[in-house]
Design a protein around this motif. Structure first.
Motif, PDB file in Angstrom:
ATOM      1  N   THR A 202       0.841  -1.199   0.000  1.00  0.00           N
ATOM      2  CA  THR A 202       0.000   0.000   0.000  1.00  0.00           C
ATOM      3  C   THR A 202       0.878   1.252   0.000  1.00  0.00           C
ATOM      4  OG1 THR A 202      -1.596  -1.214   1.367  1.00  0.00           O
ATOM      5  CG2 THR A 202      -1.916   1.166   1.163  1.00  0.00           C
ATOM      6  N   GLU A 501      -3.872  -0.917   6.766  1.00  0.00           N
ATOM      7  CA  GLU A 501      -5.164  -0.417   7.245  1.00  0.00           C
ATOM      8  C   GLU A 501      -5.439   1.032   6.850  1.00  0.00           C
ATOM      9  OE1 GLU A 501      -2.306  -0.268  10.869  1.00  0.00           O
ATOM     10  OE2 GLU A 501      -2.676  -1.557   9.128  1.00  0.00           O
ATOM     11  N   ASN A 504      -8.224   1.992   3.728  1.00  0.00           N
ATOM     12  CA  ASN A 504      -9.667   2.216   3.900  1.00  0.00           C
ATOM     13  C   ASN A 504      -9.982   3.328   4.888  1.00  0.00           C
ATOM     14  OD1 ASN A 504     -10.520   0.140   2.111  1.00  0.00           O
ATOM     15  ND2 ASN A 504     -10.077  -1.394   3.691  1.00  0.00           N
ATOM     16  N   ASN A 505      -8.972   3.972   5.409  1.00  0.00           N
ATOM     17  CA  ASN A 505      -9.176   5.039   6.388  1.00  0.00           C
ATOM     18  C   ASN A 505      -9.157   6.381   5.669  1.00  0.00           C
ATOM     19  OD1 ASN A 505      -9.209   6.831   8.517  1.00  0.00           O
ATOM     20  ND2 ASN A 505      -7.564   5.816   9.667  1.00  0.00           N
ATOM     21  N   ASP A 506     -10.316   6.986   5.519  1.00  0.00           N
ATOM     22  CA  ASP A 506     -10.417   8.243   4.774  1.00  0.00           C
ATOM     23  C   ASP A 506      -9.809   9.423   5.515  1.00  0.00           C
ATOM     24  OD1 ASP A 506     -11.591   7.040   2.639  1.00  0.00           O
ATOM     25  OD2 ASP A 506     -13.653   7.602   3.144  1.00  0.00           O
ATOM     26  N   ARG A 562      -6.277  -2.173  -6.290  1.00  0.00           N
ATOM     27  CA  ARG A 562      -7.349  -1.338  -5.750  1.00  0.00           C
ATOM     28  C   ARG A 562      -6.857   0.103  -5.653  1.00  0.00           C
ATOM     29  NH1 ARG A 562      -7.266  -6.005  -2.513  1.00  0.00           N
ATOM     30  NH2 ARG A 562      -9.171  -7.287  -2.710  1.00  0.00           N
ATOM     31  N   ARG A 564      -8.128   4.066  -4.254  1.00  0.00           N
ATOM     32  CA  ARG A 564      -9.087   4.914  -3.551  1.00  0.00           C
ATOM     33  C   ARG A 564      -8.760   6.371  -3.832  1.00  0.00           C
ATOM     34  NH1 ARG A 564     -13.032   3.291  -0.556  1.00  0.00           N
ATOM     35  NH2 ARG A 564     -13.059   1.163   0.325  1.00  0.00           N
ATOM     36  N   SER A 573     -14.200   8.586   0.299  1.00  0.00           N
ATOM     37  CA  SER A 573     -13.452   8.097  -0.860  1.00  0.00           C
ATOM     38  C   SER A 573     -14.306   7.171  -1.717  1.00  0.00           C
ATOM     39  CB  SER A 573     -12.197   7.365  -0.406  1.00  0.00           C
ATOM     40  OG  SER A 573     -12.529   6.171   0.282  1.00  0.00           O
ATOM     41  N   LEU A 575     -13.876   3.835  -4.688  1.00  0.00           N
ATOM     42  CA  LEU A 575     -13.005   2.690  -4.934  1.00  0.00           C
ATOM     43  C   LEU A 575     -13.024   2.293  -6.405  1.00  0.00           C
ATOM     44  CD1 LEU A 575     -11.247   0.351  -3.729  1.00  0.00           C
ATOM     45  CD2 LEU A 575     -13.401  -0.932  -3.466  1.00  0.00           C
TER      46      LEU A 575
END
Length: 648
Positions: A202, A501, A504-506, A562, A564, A573, A575
């Motif tokens: 990531t 993690e 997915n944490n905006d 993926r 975002r 966000s 996807l």
């Protein structure tokens, strides 16, 4: 220097003992001379700058102070201006003096005044020897920032004698180089990861290009760059590529995946992940509110700094629209508004305001940022884009001056919707770490401008992308298939790494993509059973690998991509997902990107290239040169040739 020192000792031994009255008179006059240093000693430490910000001084003691601060010597032997007034030739010993912490004449004067004053004055009076005043003699001295030896007269008021092993005065024809205070933001190269243990990678996207321009500047000056100055992803992303643009109904950017054999490792493959941002028509983009925040501190006096900065920003005006607005804030010892918000069509007023700018003073960068943000927020209106465009050498030393403090401040300010981009100018005290902290936390980009041609590329050819955002907080996450990918390595993006993690944490900040911007990332992957595997299989557990595995068939999933992103001004966000398929065809652009990645890794001294070197990188770049309408690629090939010759 040894002969001079011996002659001085012999002269001191042959001199008659001083009379008591002469001693008292000498003491009084020496004290008076020391008292003249008080104004320097009383100066504010917060106002001090490196000597590149101060005009050249004629006094010998002041020049020696600069040499001391630059050379960072420890014990020194020197004489003060009081010797000059007395017409003496003497020696003052300053024991245990650590000059590494001293910067400029005020600090040296403070040490002289507070720590050694009484002892030094007494020593001067004790060792006083009548001597005729010497005639001024022409000599060469190093002038600040110039690197050129200039004629100057030796002042009769002082003669300095140094121990032979630490001679401080330049020999005839010797150039005293300005000490470099450059600092770069980088981390150790990404290691090879074992897919079975860590299948997910990531990172935040990055469209900065500063590193490539800095590397080019190093090479064109005849020196291989500091490996810390090389960020491979910024070198790869410097170049335009022919990626397909997204359709109008699609997301603001389109992903593209391709696979090719790794040039430097026969048993692995390169996976190129590319993003192409949408480029709306100029008439469709919203109005821009630009605050030009210009560093006018003394360090910007060099022709490659403030003068080039003025020319560069002037180029931008022709491509702005009448409804765009420009304001100018300048900062040195303090910050101030130079030009209130003005329509971009009023070029005469904008250029006249810029012409008034001159370099001088300290660098109150923190104060300048605060004023620029306030002005940009006042200019903002519904549907418009506001951006602070900071032009500096990055050397902040008044106010908020450390990268951590700046990072926290900018992080608070980006919530206002004002973007921040950074343009770096000049060398010698370029603070790349500060520039990166500002750009990454200000939802902006960092570029380095060393020529007018580079200014045109950044501010004219890429104007919309540099100023008009289409997506914020863009993150990439790749999950690799352990059945087909045993090991992988992300090339570059070390300073953009995110926790799994965080994807997915905006609330976690990430990179911005501007209109028409492109992003390129490269992974080197290794199949299970490949002779190129760098890690032995585990003896126990599910991580144990087979002795051999057939190569992935075309269309099989090597991994899953993926993405975002947030639309500008939004908090939630969206996807995008797409598979990474084996056999995805590579093109000239992929080969050229691989060649530049190899170029950067060679400069960094990578351990992953084996015997692959300059000749192979040059040949690969030539095979992927393509049309090259702007000549950027042939310039890179010539830089590779230059680097090869410098490395021999």
């Amino acid at each position: 220097m040894t002969d001079e020192f011996d002659a001085l000792k012999a002269g001191l031994k042959a001199a008659p003992a001083p009379r008591a009255a002469a001693r008292e008179e000498a003491l009084a006059r020496a004290m008076a001379e020391f008292d003249k240093l008080e104004p320097l000693a009383q100066g504010s430490a917060s106002a001090l700058r490196p000597k590149s910000d101060r005009p050249a001084r004629a006094g010998l003691v002041e020049r020696l102070t600069d040499m001391i601060a630059g050379l960072k010597l420890r014990p020194i032997l020197t004489a003060s201006t009081s010797v000059a007034a007395l017409g003496l030739v003497t020696l003052a010993v300053l024991p245990n003096l650590d000059l590494r912490a001293l910067r400029g004449p005020a600090e040296v004067s403070r040490v002289l005044d507070e720590a050694q004053k009484e002892e030094a004055v007494a020593t001067l009076a004790e060792e006083a020897v009548p001597a005729p005043a010497p005639e001024p003699a022409a000599r060469k001295v190093a002038t600040p920032n110039s690197g050129v030896m200039a004629d100057a007269a030796m002042e009769p008021e002082a003669l300095v004698v140094a121990a032979p092993e630490m001679a401080m005065m330049p020999e005839p024809g010797q150039v005293l180089a300005e000490p470099s205070t450059e600092a770069y933001a980088n981390q150790a190269a990404n290691p090879v990861k074992i897919t079975a243990e860590e299948p997910v990678s990531t990172f935040s996207v990055d469209v900065d290009t500063a590193s490539y321009a800095i590397v080019r500047n190093w090479l064109n000056s005849g020196t291989l760059p500091d490996p810390e100055a090389v960020r491979v992803e910024e070198m790869v992303n410097y170049f335009p590529y022919a990626y397909p643009a997204p359709d109008g109904a699609e997301a603001p950017f389109r992903p593209l995946v391709s696979v090719l054999p790794t040039p430097w490792n026969e048993g692995t493959q390169l996976v190129r992940i590319a993003l192409q941002g949408r480029l709306p028509a100029v008439v469709d983009r919203p109005p821009l509110n630009l605050v030009w925040l210009i560093d006018t501190s003394g360090s910007m006096e060099d022709p490659a700094k403030l003068p080039l900065l003025k020319q560069s920003l002037g180029l931008m005006l022709a491509d702005l629209r009448p409804e765009d607005q420009v304001a100018i804030v300048a900062y040195a010892g303090s910050a101030g508004e130079v030009l209130p918000p003005t329509p971009a069509s009023d070029r005469a007023a904008i250029l006249a305001a810029m012409d008034q700018l001159s370099a001088g003073g300290a660098t109150a960068g923190g104060e300048g940022l605060e004023l620029a943000y306030k002005l940009a927020q006042k200019m903002a209106a519904e549907g418009e884009v506001s951006r602070v465009l900071l032009a500096t050498d990055g050397d902040f030393n008044v106010g908020i001056s450390d990268p951590d403090g700046l990072e926290a401040y900018i992080a608070r300010q980006r919530d206002s919707g004002v973007y921040l981009s950074v343009l770096g100018f000049g060398r010698g005290n370029l603070d790349d770490a500060t520039m990166q902290a500002l750009a990454q936390n200000g939802n902006g980009t960092a570029s380095y401008i060393d020529t007018l041609q580079e200014a045109r590329k950044v501010l004219v050819d890429q104007l919309s992308g540099a100023l008009f955002p289409i997506a914020d907080d863009v993150k990439i996450q790749v999950e690799w298939n352990p059945a087909l990918v045993a090991e992988y390595r992300l090339i570059g993006y070390e300073t953009r790494a995110l926790m799994r993690e965080d994807f997915n944490n905006d609330r976690v900040d990430a990179g911005e993509i501007g209109a028409g911007h492109q992003v390129t990332a490269l992974y080197e992957i290794t199949a299970p059973g490949s002779p190129a595997l760098r890690n032995d299989p585990l003896r126990y557990g599910a991580g144990a690998a087979a002795d051999s595995v057939a190569p992935a068939s075309e269309g099989e999933e090597l991994g899953f991509l993926r993405l975002r992103y947030k639309a500008p001004g939004e908090d939630q966000s969206q996807l995008i997902e797409t598979p990474v398929l084996a056999g995805a065809e590579a093109d000239e652009d992929a080969r050229f990107a691989a060649a530049i990645a190899g170029f950067g890794q060679i400069l960094r001294g990578s351990v992953y290239l084996g015997d692959w070197g300059w000749d192979q990188a040059i040949a690969l770049a030539e095979s992927g040169r393509g049309a090259d309408p702007y000549g950027y690629r042939i310039e890179a090939i010539n830089l590779m040739r230059l680097a090869r010759d410098l490395a021999r």
